[in-house]
Write a protein that holds these residues in place. Sequence first.
Motif, short mmCIF file in Angstrom:
data_model
loop_
_atom_site.label_atom_id
_atom_site.label_comp_id
_atom_site.label_asym_id
_atom_site.label_seq_id
_atom_site.Cartn_x
_atom_site.Cartn_y
_atom_site.Cartn_z
N THR A 172 0.82 -1.21 0.00
CA THR A 172 0.00 0.00 0.00
C THR A 172 0.86 1.26 0.00
O THR A 172 1.72 1.43 0.87
N ALA B 55 5.16 0.99 -5.67
CA ALA B 55 4.65 0.09 -6.71
C ALA B 55 5.74 -0.82 -7.24
O ALA B 55 5.50 -1.99 -7.54
N GLY C 201 -2.63 -1.30 -3.11
CA GLY C 201 -3.66 -0.34 -2.74
C GLY C 201 -3.06 1.00 -2.38
O GLY C 201 -1.85 1.23 -2.48
N SER D 10 1.28 4.09 -10.87
CA SER D 10 1.61 3.07 -9.87
C SER D 10 0.64 1.90 -9.94
O SER D 10 1.04 0.73 -9.86
N PHE D 11 -0.64 2.20 -10.10
CA PHE D 11 -1.64 1.13 -10.19
C PHE D 11 -1.48 0.35 -11.48
O PHE D 11 -1.70 -0.87 -11.50
N ASP D 12 -1.10 1.01 -12.56
CA ASP D 12 -0.86 0.30 -13.81
C ASP D 12 0.31 -0.68 -13.66
O ASP D 12 0.25 -1.81 -14.15
N ARG E 125 -0.87 -3.64 -11.62
CA ARG E 125 -1.78 -4.47 -12.42
C ARG E 125 -0.98 -5.34 -13.38
O ARG E 125 -1.26 -6.53 -13.55
N LEU F 269 -6.36 -5.08 -7.17
CA LEU F 269 -6.30 -3.69 -6.75
C LEU F 269 -7.47 -3.26 -5.87
O LEU F 269 -8.63 -3.60 -6.11
N ALA G 62 -8.51 0.42 -3.21
CA ALA G 62 -8.11 1.79 -2.87
C ALA G 62 -9.05 2.37 -1.82
O ALA G 62 -10.27 2.15 -1.88
N THR H 155 -11.96 7.27 -8.41
CA THR H 155 -11.08 6.14 -8.10
C THR H 155 -11.39 4.94 -9.01
O THR H 155 -10.47 4.30 -9.55
N LEU I 116 -8.27 4.43 -11.44
CA LEU I 116 -7.40 3.38 -10.91
C LEU I 116 -7.91 1.99 -11.23
O LEU I 116 -7.19 1.02 -11.06
N VAL J 19 -10.00 -0.21 -9.85
CA VAL J 19 -9.90 -1.16 -8.76
C VAL J 19 -11.16 -2.03 -8.71
O VAL J 19 -12.21 -1.66 -9.23
#
Length: 326
Positions: free
Chosen positions: A131, A145, A160, A176-178, A181, A187, A189, A203, A207, A209
Amino acid sequence: MRDSPKVELHLHLEGAVPPSFVRGLARQKSIDISGIFDEGGNYRYRDFAEFLKVYEAATAPLTSPEDYHSLTRAVLAESAAHGVIYSETFLSPDFCGARDLGAWREYLHAIREAAEAAEAQDGIILRGIVTCIRHFGPDAAREVALCAAETAGDWVVGFGIAGDETAGKPRDFAWSFDMAREAGLRLTAHAGEWAGPQGIRDTLRDLRVERIGHGVRAIEDLALVDELAEAGIVLEVCPGSNVALGVYPGWRAHPIGQLYDRGVKVTVSTDDPPFFHTTMTHEYDRLSEAFDWDDGVFATLNRTAAEAAFCAPETRAQILKRLETA
């Protein structure tokens, strides 16, 4: 309800540190954190902003992998005592090795060792969600990430974001989320706790999620509530946390009952239990009182949580079997 089997999806490892544990560790290391406690020895804060400061101060004595090994054992023993059979915990490389990948691996190894010992002794299964901290900014999140992507696998199963919802926009953390993934992590959040429904919409859009931490302020936009229900987005709801921090004035005023009745997939967790004077048993007891929920409702919530867990299919099957047997 203490002994009924439970699944918890929203637990911050450092946020679950008992005050007595952190005080003892601080004494050993001659670190003065006395200002974060009240006269009764409990964590002291006035509002969410101060809570974040106290939270970070409480992590100051946690300076080594060995500390995190001990912390993990203490947290899981408490969870298991309240019937938790599976838990997902938020872990931050910000606190575990200052986002250095080599140091993070050492911390993670210690946490995993403790989790395996707890599973053997108490039957509780733990998995980790790496996280990033929103108010530390997007650049720090990228480093987090990378730590997550490099250690993704059978134990680090998710990614997260937590922290101050008012800091920046979800899209600031899309890179960061990409990365997470692409590394195969699932994911979640934090959203819809302090920011309103639009924060949840942003979100989900930016993102992508599949779970939302908290998400309770969706109730202010019934069209969004219906969209969450239709899309099957799972909310990691922490009622005791919301009440303790003043998001809602009391348990009967909490929207989890309305969200459940409107078909949203809700689950129950403790968030940072010693900060909010709660346990999973306490959450269940208070929800039963507030909404007249019976064992059937809690069985549904636990099955929802098990099905939404980020663990491997064989682990999920094991959890579901234990829930059905009970």
